[in-house]
Design a protein around this motif. Structure first.
Motif, PDB file in Angstrom:
ATOM      1  N   TRP A 282      14.294 -23.371 -15.926  1.00  0.00           N
ATOM      2  CA  TRP A 282      14.679 -24.643 -15.317  1.00  0.00           C
ATOM      3  C   TRP A 282      16.157 -24.905 -15.540  1.00  0.00           C
ATOM      4  O   TRP A 282      16.880 -25.337 -14.631  1.00  0.00           O
ATOM      5  CB  TRP A 282      13.852 -25.788 -15.925  1.00  0.00           C
ATOM      6  N   GLN A 283      16.639 -24.638 -16.747  1.00  0.00           N
ATOM      7  CA  GLN A 283      18.050 -24.880 -17.050  1.00  0.00           C
ATOM      8  C   GLN A 283      18.965 -23.937 -16.271  1.00  0.00           C
ATOM      9  O   GLN A 283      20.051 -24.325 -15.831  1.00  0.00           O
ATOM     10  CB  GLN A 283      18.282 -24.730 -18.554  1.00  0.00           C
TER      11      GLN A 283
ATOM     12  N   ALA B 295      19.203 -25.423 -12.866  1.00  0.00           N
ATOM     13  CA  ALA B 295      20.025 -26.634 -12.897  1.00  0.00           C
ATOM     14  C   ALA B 295      21.501 -26.275 -13.017  1.00  0.00           C
ATOM     15  O   ALA B 295      22.361 -26.839 -12.320  1.00  0.00           O
ATOM     16  CB  ALA B 295      19.589 -27.530 -14.051  1.00  0.00           C
TER      17      ALA B 295
ATOM     18  N   SER C  47      10.486 -23.010  -7.062  1.00  0.00           N
ATOM     19  CA  SER C  47      11.796 -23.299  -7.642  1.00  0.00           C
ATOM     20  C   SER C  47      12.910 -22.546  -6.920  1.00  0.00           C
ATOM     21  O   SER C  47      14.017 -23.075  -6.749  1.00  0.00           O
ATOM     22  CB  SER C  47      11.801 -22.947  -9.133  1.00  0.00           C
TER      23      SER C  47
ATOM     24  N   ASP D  90      20.715 -32.814  -9.149  1.00  0.00           N
ATOM     25  CA  ASP D  90      19.543 -32.995 -10.014  1.00  0.00           C
ATOM     26  C   ASP D  90      18.394 -33.669  -9.280  1.00  0.00           C
ATOM     27  O   ASP D  90      17.398 -34.045  -9.893  1.00  0.00           O
ATOM     28  CB  ASP D  90      19.934 -33.823 -11.245  1.00  0.00           C
TER      29      ASP D  90
ATOM     30  N   SER E 260      15.046 -34.470  -7.516  1.00  0.00           N
ATOM     31  CA  SER E 260      13.718 -33.866  -7.686  1.00  0.00           C
ATOM     32  C   SER E 260      13.337 -33.020  -6.480  1.00  0.00           C
ATOM     33  O   SER E 260      12.533 -32.092  -6.591  1.00  0.00           O
ATOM     34  CB  SER E 260      12.675 -34.958  -7.932  1.00  0.00           C
TER      35      SER E 260
ATOM     36  N   GLY F 259      15.141 -30.727  -9.647  1.00  0.00           N
ATOM     37  CA  GLY F 259      15.816 -31.358 -10.765  1.00  0.00           C
ATOM     38  C   GLY F 259      14.962 -32.420 -11.434  1.00  0.00           C
ATOM     39  O   GLY F 259      13.804 -32.658 -11.066  1.00  0.00           O
ATOM     40  N   SER F 260      15.566 -33.115 -12.418  1.00  0.00           N
ATOM     41  CA  SER F 260      14.831 -34.133 -13.181  1.00  0.00           C
ATOM     42  C   SER F 260      14.850 -35.494 -12.518  1.00  0.00           C
ATOM     43  O   SER F 260      14.163 -36.415 -12.965  1.00  0.00           O
ATOM     44  CB  SER F 260      15.434 -34.235 -14.592  1.00  0.00           C
ATOM     45  N   GLY F 261      15.663 -35.659 -11.481  1.00  0.00           N
ATOM     46  CA  GLY F 261      15.653 -36.899 -10.725  1.00  0.00           C
ATOM     47  C   GLY F 261      16.538 -37.990 -11.278  1.00  0.00           C
ATOM     48  O   GLY F 261      16.464 -39.132 -10.817  1.00  0.00           O
ATOM     49  N   VAL F 262      17.409 -37.697 -12.237  1.00  0.00           N
ATOM     50  CA  VAL F 262      18.332 -38.700 -12.754  1.00  0.00           C
ATOM     51  C   VAL F 262      19.416 -38.951 -11.709  1.00  0.00           C
ATOM     52  O   VAL F 262      19.990 -38.016 -11.162  1.00  0.00           O
ATOM     53  CB  VAL F 262      18.964 -38.240 -14.080  1.00  0.00           C
TER      54      VAL F 262
ATOM     55  N   PRO G 188      23.260 -37.071 -14.329  1.00  0.00           N
ATOM     56  CA  PRO G 188      22.132 -36.210 -14.683  1.00  0.00           C
ATOM     57  C   PRO G 188      22.573 -35.073 -15.596  1.00  0.00           C
ATOM     58  O   PRO G 188      23.742 -34.663 -15.594  1.00  0.00           O
ATOM     59  CB  PRO G 188      21.656 -35.677 -13.331  1.00  0.00           C
TER      60      PRO G 188
END
Length: 716
Positions: free
Chosen positions: A540-541, A544, A589, A675, A677, A681-684, A703
């Motif tokens: 995931w990182q 990102a 992904s 970022d 979603s 991403g995490s959605g920030v 994010p």
């Protein structure tokens, strides 16, 4: 006219430099002093030979010596054919190559000697044409030190004695018209060196070649009808530096399995359009003997590689790309060429295309020869070759490989292994003049194209105009940005705060040239791993980091280039021996990463601030106040009447209510969030927009490993 036995023997064996002086139709006088026309022909092993003229007159020829036949006629000179009968009763009737005049005029030869023939491909090489009532192929080759030159091929059982060429004097050009020879014929030149050896060489000007590992040249004749006139006209009216340019770099042989020029058209267009890239850049498509060189060791500069089809098949692919609104750039390699015995090296038995001094004429690291840029004919060969790809294949740009190796005499050489220039310096003055000439000529004749330098040093003025002492390129690859940014992005986010300068140093010189930011094939091969594999952290990182890096790259001043496979996060490094790992797109992904690249290109193209004033330092400003954070990189871009602010958080944690003074008060829409979603991403983020106070201060939600693009809406 009496001809010596020695001369007849030389002509009979195809060893004379002027066979047309003996063979063919010549004014003469007979034994009584009467004016006649003498016909001489080389027909070894024949039982009888008759010259049949266009008016029906038949002139029997008598055998003179070593297969040379002769006969005389009175009256007018007319075209004729030779009727030959052999002892077994077989025979043929065919035109005589030696009755035809040269296809090159004095102006052509003068321009070749001066190095100024801008359509060299029209006069040298092999061309199907009609001459004096006969259709055939005209051959011409530059080999000034040869003692004799012959055309050989399947049409004469690779025996060139009957197809010896004539020397056109001080020009160094040899020529011959072969009647009846059509497109598709396979041939080479058989050259007698000054040492007396016969060597076989492919045609340097051939416009087609056999499929490697075969090495012969092929007579080519295009029948393609272009449909891109509107594209070419629009291109001429624009300057690439002020247009959006995001380039998808492709090695055609490994993009997908079993691709050829025509078969690639639909799939490549669909993929590039869906991603929003403006251009495709092909690794070199000129003919090359070794596939593992990726095309960077060229043997046929005027011949598209036959691995993927015919020259007209390549024209079809480029025409289709233009029809889809996609520009085409091709890698071009004028810096060196391989030593393969069949190709350019020691072409006439002497250093000809290469510099004769090994200190200037050889790349020891690469095992290749270096062109002799100071020789008129060699410089002409290369300048005309660039023009050939623009004229005959409608490419929109040439990316010139390894320019640094051309600029410096001491490139990859130790002390004592190089010779200074006439001023005692290390610059290759002849190569510099060549680069200036090719750039100035390309832009003069083909406005709107792009000449792009892969130049890895701090040589000044690469993209400055030639009339201001620059090299005259339109763009330069920003290798410094590439190296620094890749070093930075591979670091663990925990330690990046100590190395912020690696990411921002490029801003110091970003406007010194017109730059392209390259993440090319060179960065994802030979143990370097793919772009995704360079990223730190878990899967995931890595993704990102990849999205953040590309967002920063697309927003940085300059154009962008990304090598194939990186758009969906290829895991393994690239190999030319296998296709990309397209199966990765079955994983959500990786599909989301590709969707992100499409969104990145679309947003970039929609914002003139990100491309219209790439070379203007007044259209750029670093931001950061009131809270400077080494993990946060922020800047603004202006253009097209709007402003885009880019905010990068390369730390592994979100930053809440991060204060930042924006260039103007009001609402700033969040037009890109790496970022999101939707992209995995995490959605920030900032719920689509941020509002500043009256002084322009905003509190941003940044994010982790994320980049925001913000655009201002005045009055909101």
């Amino acid at each position: 006219m009496t001809i010596s036995d020695a001369l007849l023997d030389a002509v009979a064996h195809g060893e004379h430099h002027a066979p047309h002086d003996v063979l063919g139709l010549h004014q003469d006088v007979d034994a009584t002093g009467r004016a006649v026309w003498t016909v001489r022909a080389r027909r070894p092993l024949a039982r009888s030979v008759t010259a049949v003229f266009a008016d029906g007159e038949r002139v029997p020829l008598m055998h003179v010596r070593e297969g040379i036949w002769a006969g005389a006629k009175s009256g007018r000179a007319r075209p004729y054919v030779l009727e030959t009968v052999y002892p077994d009763g077989s025979g043929n009737t065919c035109d005589d190559p030696y009755r035809h005049l040269p296809g090159l005029g004095e102006l052509d030869l003068h321009l070749i000697r001066e190095g100024r023939h801008e359509r060299l491909w029209d006069v040298l090489g092999a061309h199907v044409r009609e001459d004096d009532g006969s259709v055939g192929t005209a051959f011409a080759v530059w080999a000034p030190n040869a003692r004799a030159v012959r055309v050989v091929g399947s049409f004469n059982a690779w025996d060139g004695r009957g197809h010896a060429m004539r020397s056109l004097g001080a020009s160094g050009v040899w020529e011959l018209f072969v009647p009846g020879l059509a497109a598709g014929a396979v041939y080479k030149f058989e050259i007698r060196t000054p040492a007396g050896d016969w060597i076989l060489k492919a045609d340097p000007m051939a416009q087609a070649a056999e499929v490697p590992p075969a090495t012969a040249s092929v007579v080519a004749a295009s029948t393609y009808a272009w449909t891109d006139a509107e594209w070419i006209a629009a291109r001429a009216a624009q300057q690439p530096v002020a247009r959006p340019m995001s380039v998808y770099e492709v090695h055609l042989g490994s993009w997908r399995e079993h691709m050829d020029y025509r078969g690639a058209a639909d799939a490549l267009i669909s993929h590039v359009q869906s991603l929003g890239f403006t251009h495709v850049e092909f690794l070199p498509l000129a003919e090359h003997p070794f596939g593992g060189s990726w095309g960077y060791q060229v043997s046929g500069y005027y011949a598209p590689t036959s691995r993927y089809g015919s020259p007209d098949d390549l024209r079809y692919l480029i025409d289709r790309l233009h029809g889809a609104g996609i520009g085409v750039i091709m890698d071009w390699v004028p810096g060196h060429f391989p030593k393969d015995a069949f190709a350019l090296g020691r072409f006439d038995g002497t250093p000809l295309y290469e510099h004769p001094d090994p200190r200037r004429g050889e790349h020891r690291d690469w095992g290749t020869y270096i062109f002799d840029y100071g020789r008129n004919e060699v410089r002409n060969f290369l300048v005309a070759n660039a023009l050939y790809w623009f004229e005959q294949f409608h490419v929109d740009g040439l990316r010139v490989d390894a320019v640094a190796s051309m600029l410096y005499l001491d490139y990859s050489r130790a002390d004592g292994e190089w010779e200074p220039n006439i001023h005692g310096g290390r610059e290759n003055l002849e190569a510099i003049r060549f680069l200036q000439e090719v750039n100035a000529t390309a832009y003069r004749l083909h406005p709107g194209v792009a000449m792009i330098a892969e130049e890895s040093t701090s040589f000044t003025g690469v993209t400055a105009p030639t009339d201001h002492g620059g090299l005259g390129f339109g763009f330069k690859w920003n290798m410094g940005w590439m190296n620094d940014s890749l070093v930075y992005i591979q670091r663990d986010p925990m330690y990046r705060s100590h190395h912020a300068g690696e990411l921002s140093f490029s801003f110091v010189y970003a406007f010194s040239e017109n730059f392209v930011l390259p993440i090319s094939h060179d960065e994802v091969v030979h143990g370097k791993g793919s772009l995704l594999a360079k990223m730190p952290g878990d899967h995931w990182q890595k993704l990102a980091n990849m999205r953040a890096f590309l967002s920063y790259m697309w927003a940085h001043p300059g154009k962008q280039l990304l090598f194939m496979g990186q758009e969906f996060g290829q895991l393994s490094e690239w190999s030319e021996q296998r296709p990309l790992d397209w199966w990765l797109l079955d994983q959500p992904s990786h599909r989301q990463l590709q969707d992100f690249v499409a969104a990145l290109n679309a947003t970039y193209a929609d914002q003139p601030a990100l491309w219209q004033r790439d070379g203007d330092p007044s259209a750029f400003e670093r931001l950061g106040a009131p809270s400077w954070n080494p993990d946060v990189l922020a800047f603004r871009r202006d253009g097209g009447g709007s402003t885009v602010v880019v905010v990068c958080n390369f730390s592994g944690a979100p930053l809440r209510d991060h204060p930042l003074h924006l260039p103007a008060a009001g609402r700033w829409d969040e037009i890109l969030n790496s970022d999101s979603s939707a992209f995995g991403g995490s959605g920030v983020g900032n719920l689509g927009a941020v509002q500043t106070d009256a002084a322009g201060l905003a509190l941003l939600q940044l994010p982790p490993l994320g980049v925001l693009w913000l655009v201002h809406h005045p009055g909101r």
